[in-house]
Design a protein around this motif. Sequence first.
Motif, PDB file in Angstrom:
ATOM      1  N   GLY A 129     -35.207 -31.513   6.475  1.00 60.79           N
ATOM      2  CA  GLY A 129     -34.606 -32.059   7.592  1.00 60.79           C
ATOM      3  C   GLY A 129     -33.131 -31.889   7.296  1.00 60.79           C
ATOM      4  N   LEU A 130     -32.505 -32.426   6.075  1.00 65.99           N
ATOM      5  CA  LEU A 130     -31.236 -32.345   5.686  1.00 65.99           C
ATOM      6  C   LEU A 130     -30.686 -31.071   5.753  1.00 65.99           C
ATOM      7  CD1 LEU A 130     -29.025 -34.210   4.400  1.00 65.99           C
ATOM      8  CD2 LEU A 130     -29.800 -33.568   2.038  1.00 65.99           C
ATOM      9  N   ALA A 131     -31.288 -30.046   5.201  1.00 67.62           N
ATOM     10  CA  ALA A 131     -30.831 -28.534   5.321  1.00 67.62           C
ATOM     11  C   ALA A 131     -30.807 -28.199   6.707  1.00 67.62           C
ATOM     12  CB  ALA A 131     -31.734 -27.802   4.500  1.00 67.62           C
ATOM     13  N   SER A 132     -31.771 -28.676   7.529  1.00 72.84           N
ATOM     14  CA  SER A 132     -31.570 -28.136   9.065  1.00 72.84           C
ATOM     15  C   SER A 132     -30.471 -28.810   9.812  1.00 72.84           C
ATOM     16  CB  SER A 132     -33.175 -28.572   9.663  1.00 72.84           C
ATOM     17  OG  SER A 132     -34.146 -28.034   9.010  1.00 72.84           O
ATOM     18  N   LEU A 133     -30.260 -29.978   9.228  1.00 75.01           N
ATOM     19  CA  LEU A 133     -28.961 -30.732  10.002  1.00 75.01           C
ATOM     20  C   LEU A 133     -27.805 -29.954   9.503  1.00 75.01           C
ATOM     21  CD1 LEU A 133     -28.096 -33.106  11.662  1.00 75.01           C
ATOM     22  CD2 LEU A 133     -27.752 -34.285   9.577  1.00 75.01           C
ATOM     23  N   VAL A 134     -27.714 -29.657   8.058  1.00 80.04           N
ATOM     24  CA  VAL A 134     -26.475 -29.027   7.622  1.00 80.04           C
ATOM     25  C   VAL A 134     -26.338 -27.465   8.244  1.00 80.04           C
ATOM     26  CG1 VAL A 134     -25.412 -28.096   5.563  1.00 80.04           C
ATOM     27  CG2 VAL A 134     -26.235 -30.348   5.641  1.00 80.04           C
ATOM     28  N   PHE A 135     -27.231 -26.859   8.258  1.00 75.24           N
ATOM     29  CA  PHE A 135     -27.179 -25.507   8.788  1.00 75.24           C
ATOM     30  C   PHE A 135     -26.891 -25.514  10.341  1.00 75.24           C
ATOM     31  CE2 PHE A 135     -29.191 -21.820  10.768  1.00 75.24           C
ATOM     32  CZ  PHE A 135     -28.686 -20.803  10.073  1.00 75.24           C
ATOM     33  N   ILE A 136     -27.425 -26.240  11.302  1.00 75.28           N
ATOM     34  CA  ILE A 136     -27.310 -26.181  12.576  1.00 75.28           C
ATOM     35  C   ILE A 136     -25.702 -26.714  12.824  1.00 75.28           C
ATOM     36  CG2 ILE A 136     -27.845 -27.213  14.731  1.00 75.28           C
ATOM     37  CD1 ILE A 136     -30.927 -27.082  13.661  1.00 75.28           C
ATOM     38  N   THR A 137     -25.488 -27.664  12.256  1.00 73.34           N
ATOM     39  CA  THR A 137     -24.030 -28.409  12.322  1.00 73.34           C
ATOM     40  C   THR A 137     -23.199 -27.280  12.104  1.00 73.34           C
ATOM     41  OG1 THR A 137     -24.822 -30.407  12.075  1.00 73.34           O
ATOM     42  CG2 THR A 137     -22.487 -30.110  11.852  1.00 73.34           C
ATOM     43  N   VAL A 138     -23.285 -26.541  10.812  1.00 73.14           N
ATOM     44  CA  VAL A 138     -22.222 -25.644  10.304  1.00 73.14           C
ATOM     45  C   VAL A 138     -22.068 -24.266  11.318  1.00 73.14           C
ATOM     46  CG1 VAL A 138     -21.700 -24.158   8.474  1.00 73.14           C
ATOM     47  CG2 VAL A 138     -22.258 -26.209   7.830  1.00 73.14           C
ATOM     48  N   TYR A 139     -23.535 -23.629  11.705  1.00 66.99           N
ATOM     49  CA  TYR A 139     -23.220 -22.570  12.505  1.00 66.99           C
ATOM     50  C   TYR A 139     -22.835 -23.110  13.811  1.00 66.99           C
ATOM     51  CZ  TYR A 139     -27.278 -22.073  15.947  1.00 66.99           C
ATOM     52  OH  TYR A 139     -27.933 -22.284  17.119  1.00 66.99           O
ATOM     53  N   LEU A 140     -22.947 -24.086  14.541  1.00 70.70           N
ATOM     54  CA  LEU A 140     -22.451 -24.347  15.916  1.00 70.70           C
ATOM     55  C   LEU A 140     -21.149 -24.650  15.738  1.00 70.70           C
ATOM     56  CD1 LEU A 140     -25.385 -26.727  17.331  1.00 70.70           C
ATOM     57  CD2 LEU A 140     -24.862 -24.206  18.040  1.00 70.70           C
ATOM     58  N   THR A 141     -20.582 -25.195  14.580  1.00 75.51           N
ATOM     59  CA  THR A 141     -19.141 -25.640  14.663  1.00 75.51           C
ATOM     60  C   THR A 141     -18.486 -24.287  14.336  1.00 75.51           C
ATOM     61  OG1 THR A 141     -19.656 -27.636  13.620  1.00 75.51           O
ATOM     62  CG2 THR A 141     -17.412 -26.960  13.287  1.00 75.51           C
ATOM     63  N   ILE A 142     -18.897 -23.426  13.349  1.00 74.77           N
ATOM     64  CA  ILE A 142     -18.016 -22.182  13.159  1.00 74.77           C
ATOM     65  C   ILE A 142     -18.062 -21.226  14.488  1.00 74.77           C
ATOM     66  CG2 ILE A 142     -18.113 -20.009  11.732  1.00 74.77           C
ATOM     67  CD1 ILE A 142     -19.107 -21.708   9.538  1.00 74.77           C
ATOM     68  N   SER A 143     -19.111 -21.121  15.031  1.00 71.51           N
ATOM     69  CA  SER A 143     -19.233 -20.410  16.250  1.00 71.51           C
ATOM     70  C   SER A 143     -18.386 -20.599  17.486  1.00 71.51           C
ATOM     71  CB  SER A 143     -20.817 -19.940  16.656  1.00 71.51           C
ATOM     72  OG  SER A 143     -21.291 -21.168  16.791  1.00 71.51           O
ATOM     73  N   ALA A 144     -18.333 -22.129  17.553  1.00 73.47           N
ATOM     74  CA  ALA A 144     -17.809 -22.806  18.533  1.00 73.47           C
ATOM     75  C   ALA A 144     -16.241 -22.416  18.565  1.00 73.47           C
ATOM     76  CB  ALA A 144     -17.918 -24.072  18.948  1.00 73.47           C
ATOM     77  N   SER A 145     -15.816 -22.565  17.201  1.00 72.61           N
ATOM     78  CA  SER A 145     -14.582 -22.566  16.849  1.00 72.61           C
ATOM     79  C   SER A 145     -13.915 -20.973  17.154  1.00 72.61           C
ATOM     80  CB  SER A 145     -13.952 -22.942  15.572  1.00 72.61           C
ATOM     81  OG  SER A 145     -14.376 -24.146  15.069  1.00 72.61           O
ATOM     82  N   LEU A 146     -14.738 -20.008  16.728  1.00 68.58           N
ATOM     83  CA  LEU A 146     -14.245 -18.821  16.994  1.00 68.58           C
ATOM     84  C   LEU A 146     -14.354 -18.304  18.374  1.00 68.58           C
ATOM     85  CD1 LEU A 146     -16.107 -17.034  13.975  1.00 68.58           C
ATOM     86  CD2 LEU A 146     -13.589 -17.336  14.125  1.00 68.58           C
ATOM     87  N   ILE A 147     -15.307 -18.701  19.075  1.00 75.74           N
ATOM     88  CA  ILE A 147     -15.601 -18.477  20.383  1.00 75.74           C
ATOM     89  C   ILE A 147     -14.523 -18.826  21.084  1.00 75.74           C
ATOM     90  CG2 ILE A 147     -16.984 -18.646  22.503  1.00 75.74           C
ATOM     91  CD1 ILE A 147     -19.331 -18.411  20.735  1.00 75.74           C
ATOM     92  N   SER A 148     -14.001 -20.130  21.115  1.00 77.70           N
ATOM     93  CA  SER A 148     -12.744 -20.889  21.795  1.00 77.70           C
ATOM     94  C   SER A 148     -11.587 -20.438  21.230  1.00 77.70           C
ATOM     95  CB  SER A 148     -13.154 -22.302  21.706  1.00 77.70           C
ATOM     96  OG  SER A 148     -12.846 -22.830  20.313  1.00 77.70           O
ATOM     97  N   ALA A 149     -11.531 -19.671  20.279  1.00 76.77           N
ATOM     98  CA  ALA A 149     -10.062 -19.030  19.759  1.00 76.77           C
ATOM     99  C   ALA A 149      -9.095 -18.768  21.003  1.00 76.77           C
ATOM    100  CB  ALA A 149     -10.368 -17.924  18.712  1.00 76.77           C
ATOM    101  N   PRO A 150      -9.260 -17.771  21.911  1.00 80.12           N
ATOM    102  CA  PRO A 150      -8.359 -17.444  22.761  1.00 80.12           C
ATOM    103  C   PRO A 150      -7.902 -18.675  23.564  1.00 80.12           C
ATOM    104  CG  PRO A 150     -10.333 -16.053  22.776  1.00 80.12           C
ATOM    105  CD  PRO A 150     -10.586 -17.223  21.923  1.00 80.12           C
ATOM    106  N   LEU A 151      -8.607 -19.831  23.536  1.00 78.03           N
ATOM    107  CA  LEU A 151      -8.178 -21.003  24.320  1.00 78.03           C
ATOM    108  C   LEU A 151      -7.462 -21.624  23.671  1.00 78.03           C
ATOM    109  CD1 LEU A 151     -11.694 -21.849  26.175  1.00 78.03           C
ATOM    110  CD2 LEU A 151      -9.608 -20.432  27.180  1.00 78.03           C
ATOM    111  N   ILE A 152      -7.528 -21.871  22.291  1.00 76.33           N
ATOM    112  CA  ILE A 152      -6.855 -23.074  21.375  1.00 76.33           C
ATOM    113  C   ILE A 152      -5.787 -22.287  20.598  1.00 76.33           C
ATOM    114  CG2 ILE A 152      -8.899 -24.542  21.370  1.00 76.33           C
ATOM    115  CD1 ILE A 152      -9.444 -23.614  18.529  1.00 76.33           C
ATOM    116  N   PHE A 153      -5.459 -20.863  20.500  1.00 77.14           N
ATOM    117  CA  PHE A 153      -4.565 -20.579  19.495  1.00 77.14           C
ATOM    118  C   PHE A 153      -3.185 -20.773  19.724  1.00 77.14           C
ATOM    119  CE2 PHE A 153      -3.904 -17.568  22.866  1.00 77.14           C
ATOM    120  CZ  PHE A 153      -2.560 -16.912  22.475  1.00 77.14           C
ATOM    121  N   ARG A 154      -2.982 -21.530  21.023  1.00 77.99           N
ATOM    122  CA  ARG A 154      -1.610 -21.662  21.240  1.00 77.99           C
ATOM    123  C   ARG A 154      -1.191 -22.987  20.561  1.00 77.99           C
ATOM    124  NH1 ARG A 154       1.104 -18.737  24.886  1.00 77.99           N
ATOM    125  NH2 ARG A 154      -0.226 -17.324  26.096  1.00 77.99           N
TER     126      ARG A 154
END
Length: 199
Positions: free
Chosen positions: A125-150
């Motif tokens: 459960g701990l590994a699942s929570l960490v993995f899901i949180t990390v991959y969603l955070t990183i992917s969301a940050s990169l995908i939203s890059a064109p919107l937040i780079f300014r």
Amino acid sequence: MNTKIRDLVFPNNFRGHAVMLSSFITGNIYFIVLTAGFSAALGLAAGIITAPIGFLAGAATIYIVRKAVNLEFKGLRKEADHKDIDLTDLPSVDSGDLFETSKQLYLDRKSWKAVLLSLVKVPIGLASLVFITVYLTISASLISAPLIFRYVDLQIYGTVLNTPIELGGAVLAGLAIFILGAQVTEKASLVYLKLNSMI
């Protein structure tokens, strides 16, 4: 959206994510119950007068875990059936006599399988929570890059992402991480459900 593309990007409508995150919740509950129950049982069993109470306390802990496992299986069964995995409820143990029932709970192999599986759910459960949180955070940050780079300096290895090509690359990398993370979580949920079926 094409079915194959949808299954690639949103595998199983993220039901596998719900299964894996449930392991974090149930794992913590089982850990608390088992730690408190068996600690009390061992403490009471150490005394000559309180030994029978310790015996019953341990049996009560096993009984609670078995009931909790059956309750958890009810929540997991729909997804398990979807993946052709059979989750069989633990049979009830009740002989009518308190000490005889306790003895049966101790001697039933499925009781100890349920206890061991419950303890394994803590790191899963701990590994699942960490993995899901990390991959969603990183992917969301990169995908939203064109919107937040300014507003935010996006840097990768010291390089600031501010050109269209760099920002486009960040979006593609974010999508790749998102798809990979979603697929890994979905496969992990299949393994997790198979693990539950071993009781």
